[in-house]
Design an enzyme around this catalytic site. Structure first.
Site, PDB file in Angstrom:
ATOM      1  N   VAL A  83       0.841  -1.197   0.000  1.00  0.00           N
ATOM      2  CA  VAL A  83       0.000   0.000   0.000  1.00  0.00           C
ATOM      3  C   VAL A  83       0.876   1.246   0.000  1.00  0.00           C
ATOM      4  CG1 VAL A  83      -1.757   1.280   1.267  1.00  0.00           C
ATOM      5  CG2 VAL A  83      -1.824  -1.220   1.207  1.00  0.00           C
ATOM      6  N   LYS A  84       0.613   2.114  -0.942  1.00  0.00           N
ATOM      7  CA  LYS A  84       1.402   3.331  -1.121  1.00  0.00           C
ATOM      8  C   LYS A  84       0.646   4.513  -0.512  1.00  0.00           C
ATOM      9  CE  LYS A  84       4.105   5.197  -4.997  1.00  0.00           C
ATOM     10  NZ  LYS A  84       4.152   5.205  -6.480  1.00  0.00           N
TER      11      LYS A  84
END
Length: 217
Positions: A83-84
């Protein structure tokens, strides 16, 4: 140094993957929008191509609760999805929660070593310092990256550094010489890394000399 490609284009990913050098993929909302699709759909397609290699998928929420909820959903797409999150106070809160749940977090839009330090302390698996965008405003992107590498090495964080906003092959060379863990590179820069005029010259000479004796190959 690991090589990621920074794209959401499936053809580009498949092409670079065929070279045998690809270690992962990073995406962002702008890259996905260029492909005329949505993030979950495209990330699922990329994850399938990559197998167990990491794929970064960026959230759109800007509050901690929203980042956590969206991050959990993105992480469900495939085991290799991380997850960015864009660097801000809410991101630190979300990183703490998501990382405690075993979800890998890539904190992006890093423009200073201190931002990277905070992200690492919060539990980020990756931090993404942006070289090119910093140079766009007259700052020294490579100096910032070198300082970040030094901090991470000094304190033994498990966080991997992804050199991002790569604009040319020299950025990649500098990242490699600094001992950066990863560089995420656009397809056009990867193509440029293949080329050298003396290589082309040498191939042309070998072909010409061969054909003098053996005729057309």
């Amino acid at each position: 140094m690991k090589i990621f490609i920074d794209t959401a284009n499936l053809d580009q990913i498949k092409k670079i993957d065929s070279w045998g050098i690809l270690d992962g993929v990073t995406t962002n909302p702008s890259l996905v929008a260029k492909e005329g699709t949505d993030t979950p759909t495209r990330v699922a397609e990329i994850a399938k191509i990559l197998g167990d290699r990491p794929v970064s998928a960026e959230v759109m929420a800007l509050d901690a609760e929203g980042m956590i909820a969206e991050g959990r959903e993105l992480a469900k797409i495939a085991p290799n999805v991380n997850v960015k999150l864009p660097m801000c106070e809410a991101t630190l809160k979300a990183t703490k929660v998501l990382s405690s749940e075993g979800i890998d977090v890539n904190v992006t839009l890093i423009f200073s070593p201190l931002q990277a330090l905070l992200a690492a302390k919060a539990g980020a698996r990756y931090v993404s310092p942006f070289i090119g965008r910093l140079e766009d405003i007259g700052d020294r992107g490579n100096d910032m990256l070198a300082e970040t590498v030094n901090i991470m090495n000094t304190y033994g964080f498990g966080t991997e550094i992804i050199a991002a906003s790569i604009r040319n092959p020299m950025h990649v060379l500098d990242a490699a010489q600094m001992g950066c863990d990863i560089a995420t590179i656009p397809a056009n820069v990867l193509e440029l890394m293949l080329k050298h005029p003396k290589t082309d010259e040498g191939i042309a000479k070998f072909v010409a000399d061969y054909e003098k004796v053996n005729g057309k190959h």
